[in-house]
Design a protein around this motif. Structure first.
Motif, PDB file in Angstrom:
ATOM      1  N   ILE A 136       1.183  -1.364   0.202  1.00 14.38           N
ATOM      2  CA  ILE A 136      -0.037   0.385  -0.164  1.00 14.38           C
ATOM      3  C   ILE A 136       0.491   0.928   0.096  1.00 14.38           C
ATOM      4  O   ILE A 136       0.333   2.059   0.083  1.00 14.38           O
ATOM      5  N   GLU A 137       1.703   0.855  -0.361  1.00 15.39           N
ATOM      6  CA  GLU A 137       3.138   1.934  -0.439  1.00 15.39           C
ATOM      7  C   GLU A 137       3.205   2.859   0.492  1.00 15.39           C
ATOM      8  O   GLU A 137       2.894   4.556   0.788  1.00 15.39           O
ATOM      9  N   TRP A 138       3.524   2.843   1.729  1.00 15.86           N
ATOM     10  CA  TRP A 138       3.492   3.371   2.848  1.00 15.86           C
ATOM     11  C   TRP A 138       4.740   2.910   3.951  1.00 15.86           C
ATOM     12  O   TRP A 138       4.925   3.408   4.942  1.00 15.86           O
ATOM     13  N   THR A 139       6.130   2.417   2.942  1.00 15.57           N
ATOM     14  CA  THR A 139       6.821   2.031   3.310  1.00 15.57           C
ATOM     15  C   THR A 139       7.071   3.899   4.142  1.00 15.57           C
ATOM     16  O   THR A 139       7.333   4.450   2.932  1.00 15.57           O
ATOM     17  N   ASP A 140       8.355   4.410   4.728  1.00 16.41           N
ATOM     18  CA  ASP A 140       8.732   5.578   5.271  1.00 16.41           C
ATOM     19  C   ASP A 140       7.943   6.391   5.835  1.00 16.41           C
ATOM     20  O   ASP A 140       8.340   7.549   5.437  1.00 16.41           O
ATOM     21  N   THR A 141       6.913   5.425   6.260  1.00 11.42           N
ATOM     22  CA  THR A 141       6.141   6.568   6.273  1.00 11.42           C
ATOM     23  C   THR A 141       5.405   6.247   8.294  1.00 11.42           C
ATOM     24  O   THR A 141       5.585   5.493   8.532  1.00 11.42           O
ATOM     25  N   PHE A 142       5.222   7.550   8.704  1.00 14.21           N
ATOM     26  CA  PHE A 142       5.393   7.362  10.668  1.00 14.21           C
ATOM     27  C   PHE A 142       3.848   6.209   9.950  1.00 14.21           C
ATOM     28  O   PHE A 142       3.324   5.447  10.778  1.00 14.21           O
ATOM     29  N   ARG A 143       3.126   6.625   9.526  1.00 15.74           N
ATOM     30  CA  ARG A 143       1.565   5.644   9.828  1.00 15.74           C
ATOM     31  C   ARG A 143       1.702   4.614   9.338  1.00 15.74           C
ATOM     32  O   ARG A 143       1.307   3.535  10.621  1.00 15.74           O
ATOM     33  N   ALA A 144       2.508   4.200   9.077  1.00 15.02           N
ATOM     34  CA  ALA A 144       3.051   2.754   8.806  1.00 15.02           C
ATOM     35  C   ALA A 144       3.740   2.531  10.671  1.00 15.02           C
ATOM     36  O   ALA A 144       3.341   1.005  10.438  1.00 15.02           O
ATOM     37  N   ILE A 145       3.972   3.468  11.098  1.00 16.84           N
ATOM     38  CA  ILE A 145       5.147   2.231  12.364  1.00 16.84           C
ATOM     39  C   ILE A 145       3.185   2.652  13.326  1.00 16.84           C
ATOM     40  O   ILE A 145       3.573   2.123  14.346  1.00 16.84           O
ATOM     41  N   ILE A 146       2.604   3.979  13.148  1.00 11.27           N
ATOM     42  CA  ILE A 146       2.158   4.172  14.740  1.00 11.27           C
ATOM     43  C   ILE A 146       0.451   3.057  14.562  1.00 11.27           C
ATOM     44  O   ILE A 146      -0.154   2.787  15.154  1.00 11.27           O
ATOM     45  N   LEU A 147       0.382   3.020  13.267  1.00  4.31           N
ATOM     46  CA  LEU A 147      -1.649   2.413  12.516  1.00  4.31           C
ATOM     47  C   LEU A 147      -1.595   0.337  13.118  1.00  4.31           C
ATOM     48  O   LEU A 147      -1.935   0.688  14.037  1.00  4.31           O
ATOM     49  N   PRO A 148      -0.655  -0.233  12.861  1.00  2.00           N
ATOM     50  CA  PRO A 148      -0.706  -1.255  13.243  1.00  2.00           C
ATOM     51  C   PRO A 148      -1.064  -1.442  15.012  1.00  2.00           C
ATOM     52  O   PRO A 148      -1.334  -3.060  14.523  1.00  2.00           O
ATOM     53  N   TRP A 149       0.178  -1.214  15.770  1.00  2.00           N
ATOM     54  CA  TRP A 149      -0.134  -1.458  17.214  1.00  2.00           C
ATOM     55  C   TRP A 149      -1.826  -0.628  18.015  1.00  2.00           C
ATOM     56  O   TRP A 149      -1.229  -0.211  18.552  1.00  2.00           O
ATOM     57  N   LEU A 150      -2.036   0.347  17.025  1.00  2.00           N
ATOM     58  CA  LEU A 150      -2.728   1.165  18.091  1.00  2.00           C
ATOM     59  C   LEU A 150      -3.899   0.495  18.741  1.00  2.00           C
ATOM     60  O   LEU A 150      -3.636   0.583  19.864  1.00  2.00           O
ATOM     61  N   ALA A 151      -4.768  -1.098  18.443  1.00  2.00           N
ATOM     62  CA  ALA A 151      -4.941  -2.024  19.420  1.00  2.00           C
ATOM     63  C   ALA A 151      -4.194  -2.916  20.423  1.00  2.00           C
ATOM     64  O   ALA A 151      -3.608  -4.000  19.879  1.00  2.00           O
ATOM     65  N   ASN A 152      -4.144  -2.242  21.194  1.00  2.00           N
ATOM     66  CA  ASN A 152      -3.079  -2.518  22.329  1.00  2.00           C
ATOM     67  C   ASN A 152      -3.542  -3.492  23.694  1.00  2.00           C
ATOM     68  O   ASN A 152      -4.555  -3.094  24.231  1.00  2.00           O
ATOM     69  N   PRO A 153      -3.583  -4.738  23.374  1.00  2.00           N
ATOM     70  CA  PRO A 153      -4.148  -5.916  24.042  1.00  2.00           C
ATOM     71  C   PRO A 153      -4.023  -5.064  25.723  1.00  2.00           C
ATOM     72  O   PRO A 153      -4.738  -4.870  26.466  1.00  2.00           O
ATOM     73  N   ILE A 154      -2.781  -4.954  26.512  1.00  2.00           N
ATOM     74  CA  ILE A 154      -2.354  -4.022  27.672  1.00  2.00           C
ATOM     75  C   ILE A 154      -3.911  -3.285  27.940  1.00  2.00           C
ATOM     76  O   ILE A 154      -4.196  -2.724  28.617  1.00  2.00           O
ATOM     77  N   GLY A 155      -3.507  -1.672  27.099  1.00  2.00           N
ATOM     78  CA  GLY A 155      -3.928  -1.357  26.897  1.00  2.00           C
ATOM     79  C   GLY A 155      -5.514  -0.914  26.911  1.00  2.00           C
ATOM     80  O   GLY A 155      -7.058  -0.468  27.904  1.00  2.00           O
ATOM     81  N   ILE A 156      -6.222  -2.241  25.966  1.00  2.00           N
ATOM     82  CA  ILE A 156      -7.609  -2.840  26.656  1.00  2.00           C
ATOM     83  C   ILE A 156      -8.184  -3.654  27.490  1.00  2.00           C
ATOM     84  O   ILE A 156      -9.145  -3.337  28.200  1.00  2.00           O
ATOM     85  N   PHE A 157      -7.358  -3.893  27.778  1.00  2.00           N
ATOM     86  CA  PHE A 157      -7.312  -4.962  29.497  1.00  2.00           C
ATOM     87  C   PHE A 157      -7.641  -3.684  30.708  1.00  2.00           C
ATOM     88  O   PHE A 157      -8.602  -3.825  31.271  1.00  2.00           O
ATOM     89  N   LEU A 158      -6.343  -2.301  30.485  1.00  2.00           N
ATOM     90  CA  LEU A 158      -6.116  -2.312  31.192  1.00  2.00           C
ATOM     91  C   LEU A 158      -7.475  -1.505  31.695  1.00  2.00           C
ATOM     92  O   LEU A 158      -8.178  -0.764  32.569  1.00  2.00           O
ATOM     93  N   MET A 159      -8.001  -0.941  30.586  1.00  2.00           N
ATOM     94  CA  MET A 159      -8.817   0.009  30.296  1.00  2.00           C
ATOM     95  C   MET A 159     -10.568  -0.571  31.121  1.00  2.00           C
ATOM     96  O   MET A 159     -11.019  -0.300  31.295  1.00  2.00           O
ATOM     97  N   ARG A 160     -10.899  -1.265  30.322  1.00  2.82           N
ATOM     98  CA  ARG A 160     -11.934  -2.643  30.515  1.00  2.82           C
ATOM     99  C   ARG A 160     -11.989  -2.394  32.134  1.00  2.82           C
ATOM    100  O   ARG A 160     -12.739  -2.431  32.766  1.00  2.82           O
ATOM    101  N   GLN A 161     -10.420  -3.268  32.772  1.00  4.42           N
ATOM    102  CA  GLN A 161     -11.148  -3.463  34.198  1.00  4.42           C
ATOM    103  C   GLN A 161     -11.012  -1.747  34.773  1.00  4.42           C
ATOM    104  O   GLN A 161     -11.792  -2.136  35.822  1.00  4.42           O
TER     105      GLN A 161
END
Ligand SMILES: Nc1ncnc2c1ncn2[C@@H]1O[C@H](COP(=O)(O)OP(=O)(O)OP(=O)(O)O)[C@@H](O)[C@H]1O
Ligand SMILES: Nc1ncnc2c1ncn2[C@@H]1O[C@H](COP(=O)(O)OP(=O)(O)OP(=O)(O)O)[C@@H](O)[C@H]1O
Ligand SMILES: [Mg+2]
Ligand SMILES: [Mg+2]
Lengths: 278, 411, 375, 329, 375
Positions: A136-161
């Motif tokens: 998708i021609e996203w190499t060398d972009t910041f969004r490629a580094i940011i987007l895949p990890w947005l769904a962070n499991p620890i984050g969801i777990f802590l916020m749920r608790q």
């Protein structure tokens, strides 16, 4: 002095001693790094260590900046981690809110699925992820580094608790006041969870801050390098300039240290605002 | 919608792109920058060179090669890595281009092996690493060591015994013991794998090398500093390690980093393992290649630039002069620079030593399984030194490990 | 403003394993402007009923009408109701002013200035003007309570719903707020449903009270009627503090034989006609200690309350409570004789608890003070 | 009120009404909850599901090299979507998995990782707990200062701090100089398996102790003080209060910390990569590092994928066991 | 078992910014076996006092003795006291059995079998035997309360300390547990200090009650004495529910002039001699509504309580409360006349609140029932 008073005093002394020793043990490497960053290259080579700073910090910094635009890298890291943190906090708390406050089908299985992604080693997802990003021609972009990890499991777990500790009455109150579900989320739940959000922010920032291999592979131009990528670039086949590296590590620590100092109190009070009990 | 092959447009035109990019690390990248500047002056094209750290570049490049996208138009390829990269099919074959240019014979014969698969060639040799021993002339003089008296490793050790306790004869870099092993293995004319693919690294020569290394260590002649570390540089600067068996490319580093010691250095050929044995080998070396994924116009331009940089004497000598990259281009060896008496080496015409070695050096077959060899040798040699493992066992174990992991037989 | 008409309301919770019938077939109408108190023991379905009225729960069956409009399927925000929660549920991150204005801002088309006005005037009415810029956690319990009330009032809803709004306050404050709330409701004249488990509160506050038990409505009526003429034993027992004294007696003609030596001669045996056993009830204030008599009990504890004493006595293995004059202080262990009037006697069916007889002593129906009354 | 603010307010009100009108017209959604978790699913599906499935898929193949063929292409006239095959693969079934059983280096890496884990996690949690308890004691002053000092290592970037440790434990680093100054022998930290592992353990412990301490501290502060008072009155000693009140009360938090640390240490990569490079003689090579080597040094993508699948399975199993054991009452 | 002697107790908390004097110069002695209730408004230092006695706080000054032993410097665990906390503080991870046995296990040398016996018999006494293997969170509030009590009882301490143990229970349960607790204490005969902010509870339960305010002890005495003869206005106001009616009146000779048209002719003007103004107090039960009279007030709310009604009236801008017979139901808005006996009048100094006159109506000192009393 009575017996138990004396025992107490001994206990207090031991406690303090322990804390002090540990605090020193934690600070020494950082202090040493600081000292090393201020020594000229030839003194650095001098094999007897010293404990007071030298004066060459600025020169070392200049030669570092000469080799690679490290200030830019710091900025990149801060920017990436910052944007990531904001977005991920939002996303994690949204999901956490749903898991804590709504009933829906397959709630439990979905939740455990999310938790399960915790064990995925990031290093090993690099190739397929790169493949995708390249497609998708996203190499060398910041969004490629940011987007895949947005769904962070620890984050969801802590916020749920933590979201569980919001009284239902508060949400119902808002519902009766005519708030939509989304308004309830961002006008009531989010502000009520402020200290938890701060704690989460630290955790997420730290996660992104530590990403190494993935940005190394994704980022191409030096102007986009993050701190670890730039640091890795300093260690080539040629002579390693430890003075520069020490300046770099020192600078690399500053932004997170500041964030941490500012949000520390909230971290303590917010991380377990709810209880960890199931 | 379709599946399977989709025929792309025409492949073989002579169109050349206006702009290409190339990757290299450290000195190599900087050398390329030199030729790129020259190239741009002569041609109507731009060449962007990006500089990396070594590990960083390998990781990045490999990801891009294996995902078939995102690779640069040309990149540096170490000879050690050659076969492994070639095997993946990620590298563009350039045999025809070399034939057309007619430059095959201009290069040192031993350099081609690791860049070819059968008759197909995938990269153009750049620099090579003819080996020799650098030594601290002043330290040798001070303690009465005679470089001329050293022909074999036994001589080397005997001379080394003359040094006081706080000065070591040489360094055995713990992080690069496989390099130490490899230049000697090659010096003795060995190949890591036999013709039919069996693992050959457990042979008698290999054991002999292991024994030599261990003896050097056991006799207290060797320091064990990590290569390129501060301590390592410090030791050569202070003269607490007197000799440095290495390759021609080390010259540049020594000049750059240890400028204070200019004039105190000398060079002689590496010791033989037995009287009259070979004293020539190679350590390191690299090439330039074009990834298969690059589109044809860019390939053409990339080749044009590579040929210009590597097959032209001027350019090779320019890079040798500036950064000490020893040319694989044999036709340059007649140049005057090789006979220059260098101040850095106390007036010795050191480069001639390397040129001579280059012409004698045996060829060596790297393969896709080289990483396994590297890892096994390093690991076993470390054990040999750190844990006093028997050299014979160490070599045998290394061979066994490689055989197991690559599904090969032992030779 | 509107009355509330609840028809046949049933609410079933489908919990994980089983389903819980929280409210069953409840019919109730609340008149326009009335203050109705829902009272009952914990878990009897009071909150559930209230929440159905509020629209926070979907009803399983039945319908709810406000005035003429059927609101059964409307969202909470569209019902024009306001609710005060037990823990106040103030938005912790907003100032009092924002707390009050929030609902207006979200669900009305009042201009900001009008909202500000309404907030100000409500705050004034409740005497919380100086607190307008504080956050809830800076307020005391009573102040928070007032803000919660304000948040309901400011919206000028047609129905007020309150779920145990006073139970987090301490005793003194609770009784103060009680009157305050009542006066306020009288002033505003808004239909109000008020939930409490405290029967004292229910008696004191309600125009009428509705007693629930186990999801079923037991009785609805003015406090006094419920107190004097409960429909069953449950209601009699639940209403009144200290509780009514209850025990089982066997009927022999017109004589009741209770625990220990207890006997009581009914002058009108009609209610127990045909029953072998009955449940006998006497309220503590109707028990009189006498110098001598056949019914005797042993005093266990006397609690002096200043204006009266509670005397706890053992009648065989039964405990009896009597409210007595403060001057009377029998000692623990002492045996005393007691009696009561037949007119103040309650009798209940042993099998289903239905009332057979309730208080029949004359109550002056006069609502004005026209006789000199002394205690 | 100035006219300007009045205007601003009016505009603001208009905006408010517009928004209200909008949300009134929105249909009553059947389950708003899905709306809240859908961003997660979108991102997960887009960016993580494919890599995960691809890894599982690859694990049944042997990687032969790069392929530039098209796997699938869609011709939409002006746009041509071309999905490349990318890899030349040879199906080997469970071959890669069978190979794991006899892969000595994998089991070495497993052993190293387990070794590091078995020592590092208990030490770190022990220290973190002790520190949390100490900093939770009512008599300790300057809590904020100490807490900050102890937690500060968290802010060191992973590559940065690994480099610091590399230099600290270097043959000529600070630690050895201190040993010499104390009249002790220098230690060749990176030359013996034992010390190299311990260096890694020290590094990881240094970085993460403070972090865990803070979580535990938060847990301690959630324990009702009255329980301690009740225990005090019941005659509990300091140890008994810890044993009978603190430990059971802290259990969920401890479990959380233990599981996270276990997973974290299992995934150890950057520290050995930078500090020891996996040496000496592969004594500190960790599983992730080994898998990484297989993929990046030896181009064995299929095999590396199989290793990944096995690794993830093992870590998940261990976490589940931990939760089961820790969660039972 | 032992009495408690508190001498000159002062407790200062050194909080971050300022230091808080929580208890000041408190002298109090509790007799062996006595049930003493500490009562006062929130924050007055009750808990602090109790915690000092328990040994959970170090005292700043003063000493505490149990019987003959000075325990001031002993740890809580060495004082042989048992404490019941407001939230019960049951160990949540232990079963009821373990909760009860924990203290015995830690601080006695009883064998496991003996401990088990003691736990069993305590559980039986409290009727919680079936709950022994449950965890606290599976219990209802009342059951938890009982377990907390059991945990204290089982240790057979020399002193019981209880800090608002009933305040988390609902109204009905609270009054049940109240009597239960009292009976238990009478049976065990252990010196008990009981803290509550609820004066009803204090009156009902205490052998004596100690009223505190702002860290200072105001009065100690039997409930009735405190009710009838408070030492100052604070005590008079705090004790009694509904509260005493208080207002300021000017003195003209022997006539008091209050708010509105209120006047009252004292037959004995001695207490007000020399005062220009006094605070006048009349308890609600002493106010009688009469057909006609000069003191008139407007009824605002009437709360029917079943056995009596509370009538709230406005006397000019002052609110008065009267307890009246249930048969009397004046309407809101109606103007009624009221009066009261001089013997039941309280008078306080305007400046410092000290009592000038308290109730003087005769109270039958007889402790037995020897006259036929009727209400
Ligand atoms: N969300 C729910 N899911 C399942 N069951 C519920 C739910 N809410 C209440 N119940 C059950 O419904 C019944 C009635 O509960 P409700 O809250 O109406 O009682 P209540 O009279 O308000 O009691 P309390 O005085 O304790 O507040 C109880 O048995 C309760 O357990
Ligand atoms: N640990 C403490 N540190 C500082 N001040 C305290 C502490 N504990 C209590 N205080 C202060 O001491 C005073 C007395 O508190 P205490 O808890 O004894 O009151 P109380 O009478 O028990 O009130 P309540 O009925 O609310 O429990 C209050 O002003 C309170 O703020
Ligand atoms: Mg309820
Ligand atoms: Mg208290």
């Amino acid at each position: 002095m009575r017996e138990h008073r004396r025992k107490d005093a001994v206990w207090r002394f031991l406690t303090y001693a322990f804390i002090l020793v540990m605090a020193v043990a934690m600070l020494v490497p950082l202090y040493w790094m600081l000292v090393a960053a201020t020594l000229p290259q030839d003194e650095f080579l001098n094999l007897t260590p010293r404990f007071y700073p030298g004066t060459a910090f600025l020169e070392n910094f200049a030669s570092l900046q000469d080799r690679t635009d490290f200030v830019r890298s710091i900025w990149n890291s801060v920017f990436i981690a910052g944007v990531y943190t904001v977005l991920s906090v939002l996303l994690c708390s949204m999901a956490g809110f749903a898991f804590a406050k709504y009933e829906f089908r397959f709630k439990e299985p979905i939740f455990y699925l999310i938790l399960g992604t915790l064990v995925l080693p990031i290093q090993l997802l690099v190739i397929p992820l790169f493949l995708m990003m390249a497609q998708i021609e996203w190499t060398d972009t910041f969004r490629a580094i940011i987007l895949p990890w947005l769904a962070n499991p620890i984050g969801i777990f802590l916020m749920r608790q933590n979201m569980k500790s919001i009284p239902d009455a508060l949400l119902e109150s808002a519902r009766m006041d005519g708030a939509t579900e989304f308004q309830i989320f961002y006008r009531i739940a989010l502000p009520a969870m402020r200290s938890s959000l701060a704690a989460l922010a630290i955790i997420l920032f730290l996660f992104q801050w530590d990403l190494f291999l993935y940005p190394l592979v994704i980022l191409e131009s030096e102007a986009n390098y993050t701190i670890p990528v730039a640091l890795a670039g300093l260690e080539g086949t040629q002579r390693i300039y430890y003075d520069q590296i020490m300046v770099a590590t020192t600078l690399a620590i500053v932004p997170l240290a500041i964030l941490f100092l500012v949000l520390q109190k909230q971290f303590v009070s917010g991380i377990l605002a709810g209880s960890l009990k199931e | 919608i379709g599946t399977g092959d989709r025929e792309d447009g025409d492949e073989s035109t002579d169109v050349m792109a206006d702009e290409i990019g190339g990757w290299g690390w450290d000195v190599a990248a900087r050398s390329l920058q030199l030729t790129a500047d020259e190239y741009e002056a002569e041609n109507d094209a731009t060449v962007e060179i990006e500089e990396f750290g070594r590990e960083a570049m390998k990781e990045d490049l490999q990801t891009r090669l294996s995902s078939g996208t995102g690779a640069p138009d040309l990149a540096m390829l170490e000879m050690v890595d050659g076969p492994a990269y070639i095997e993946t099919g990620a590298i563009h074959e350039i045999s025809d281009r070399i034939d057309d240019a007619g430059v095959y014979d201009d290069f040192v014969e031993g350099a081609w092996a690791s860049l070819s698969d059968g008759d197909d060639i995938y990269a153009l040799p750049w620099d090579i690493g003819p080996t020799a021993v650098y030594y601290r002339r002043d330290v040798y003089d001070e303690h009465g060591l005679e470089p001329d008296a050293i022909e074999t490793w036994d001589d080397f050790m005997a001379e080394g015994e003359k040094l006081p306790d706080d000065v070591d004869m040489l360094n055995l870099p713990m992080n690069d013991l496989d390099g130490v092993w490899r230049y000697q293995f090659r010096q003795l004319g060995n190949q890591p794998f036999t013709e039919d693919g069996a693992v050959n690294i457990g042979n008698d020569d290999s054991v002999m090398i292991a024994e030599t290394v261990k003896e050097l260590y056991d006799r207290g002649l060797a320091a064990t500093l990590d290569g390129w570390s501060s301590a390592w540089f410090g030791a050569y600067e202070e003269g607490t390690v007197a000799s440095l068996p290495s390759a021609a490319w080390m010259e540049g580093t020594l000049r750059d980093e240890l400028s204070d010691t200019a004039g105190d250095w000398g060079v002689y050929r590496i010791p033989a393992h037995e009287e009259g044995g070979s004293r020539a080998s190679n350590w390191g070396g690299s090439s330039l290649m074009i990834p298969e994924q690059v589109e044809s116009a860019k390939r053409n331009r990339a080749w044009d630039y590579i040929e210009w940089s590597l097959a032209t004497e001027d350019m090779q000598l320019l890079m040798y002069d500036e950064y000490g990259l020893f040319p694989a281009l044999e036709t340059t060896y007649d140049a005057d620079v090789f006979d220059e008496e260098l101040d850095f080496f106390g007036g010795q015409a050191a480069r001639r030593v390397f040129a001579d070695v280059a012409e004698e050096m045996p060829s060596y077959g790297f393969s896709a399984d080289t990483p396994e060899v590297t890892s096994a040798i390093n690991s076993e040699f470390q054990a040999m030194i750190n844990d006093d493992k028997d050299p014979e066992d160490a070599v045998a174990d290394a061979a066994q490990t490689v055989a197991d992991r690559t599904d090969r037989d032992l030779a | 403003m509107a009355g509330i008409e609840i028809d046949d309301l049933t609410k079933v919770y489908d919990a994980a394993a089983e389903s819980v019938v929280a409210v069953e077939d409840l019919d109730l109408s609340v008149e326009d402007g009335e203050f109705l108190v829902l009272v009952g023991p914990s878990g009897c379905g009071k909150s559930t009923t209230l929440r159905c009225v509020a629209g926070l729960e979907d009803v399983t069956e039945g319908s709810i009408r406000f005035g003429d409009e059927d609101v059964t399927d409307r969202r909470a925000s569209e019902r024009d109701v306001a609710m005060v929660f037990q823990n106040y549920a103030l938005y912790p991150h907003m100032t009092v002013r924002k707390n009050l204005g929030f609902g207006l801002k979200l669900s009305t088309t009042l201009s900001s200035a009008e909202i500000a006005d309404r907030v100000e005037s409500t705050a004034e009415m409740l005497g919380i003007t100086p607190l307008l810029d504080d956050k809830p956690k800076e307020l005391s319990g009573g102040q928070q309570q007032r803000v919660a009330l304000g948040r309901a009032i400011v919206r000028e809803p047609s129905v007020f719903l309150m779920d145990e709004p006073l139970s987090n306050l301490d005793a003194k404050l609770r009784s103060e707020m009680r009157t305050e709330l009542q006066e306020l409701q009288q002033d505003l004249d808004v239909t109000t449903v008020y939930v409490t488990h405290d029967q004292t509160e229910a008696m004191a506050m309600g125009d009428r009270i509705a007693v629930m038990n186990g999801g079923v409505l037991q009785q609805v009526g003015p406090p006094e009627a419920v107190y004097r003429n409960p429909t069953n034993e449950f209601v009699a027992n639940f209403i009144g503090s200290p509780s009514i004294n209850l025990f089982t007696a066997t009927v022999e003609g017109s004589t009741l034989h209770g625990p220990g030596e207890f006997t009581y001669q009914l002058s009108d045996p009609d209610p127990v006609d045909g029953s072998g056993e009955v449940r006998v009830g006497v309220r503590p204030e109707d028990i009189t200690l006498v110098e001598s008599g056949s019914n005797r009990a042993t005093v266990s504890v006397v609690e002096p309350m200043g204006n009266e004493n509670f005397c706890y006595m053992d009648l065989a293995d039964h405990e009896l409570t009597a409210r007595i004059d403060p001057e009377l202080r029998p000692e623990a262990g002492e045996e005393v004789a007691f009696t009561f009037e037949e007119s103040s006697l309650y009798l209940f069916d042993v099998r289903n608890g239905d009332a057979l007889k309730t208080k029949t002593d004359a109550v002056a129906d006069a609502k004005a003070v026209d006789t000199e009354a002394s205690r | 009120m100035t006219p300007a603010t009045a205007t601003r307010r009016r505009l603001w009100d208009r905006f408010r009404f517009a928004r209200q009108g909008l949300s009134d017209r929105l249909p009553r959604l059947p389950s708003v909850a899905y709306l809240f978790i859908s961003p997660f699913f979108v991102l997960f599906g887009l960016f993580l599901l494919f890599p995960i499935l691809y890894t599982v898929y690859l694990s049944f193949f042997e990687y032969q090299g790069v392929s530039f063929d098209s796997l699938l292409w869609i011709d939409l006239g002006p746009i041509l979507i071309d999905v490349p095959r990318v890899a030349e693969l040879e199906f080997v079934g469970l071959g890669n998995y069978a190979r794991i059983l006899n892969d000595g280096l994998f089991w070495d890496a497993m052993y190293n990782t387990t070794y590091i884990l078995a020592i590092q996690v208990p030490i770190m949690i022990g220290l973190a707990l002790a520190l949390a308890l100490a900093l939770n004691a009512s008599f300790v002053r300057f809590k904020g200062v100490f807490r900050t000092a102890i937690a500060l290592p968290v802010s060191a970037n992973i590559v940065a701090y690994s480099t610091i440790f590399l230099l600290l434990f270097n043959e000529f680093g600070l630690i050895n100089s201190l040993l010499v100054a104390l009249g002790l022998e220098e230690i060749q930290w990176f030359r013996s398996a034992f010390w190299a592992r311990n260096t890694i353990i020290a590094a990881v412990t240094w970085r993460w102790t403070g972090y865990n301490m803070i979580i535990l501290l938060a847990g301690l502060q959630n324990i009702p003080q009255q329980l301690y008072e009740a225990a005090e009155i019941d005659g509990a000693s300091r140890w008994q209060k810890f044993r009978y009140v603190t430990v059971p009360q802290l259990k969920p938090v401890l479990l959380f910390v233990v599981v996270l640390s276990t997973i974290g240490t299992f995934k150890l990569f950057a520290e050995p990569y930078v500090i020891t490079g996996g040496g000496p003689s592969n004594a500190t090579i960790t599983i992730v590092q080994y898998i990484y080597k297989e993929a990046f040094d030896s181009w064995n993508l299929g095999y590396a994928s199989a290793l990944t699948v096995v690794f993830v399975t093992i870590v998940s199993a261990i976490s589940i066991v931990q939760v089961r054991i820790g969660g039972e009452d």
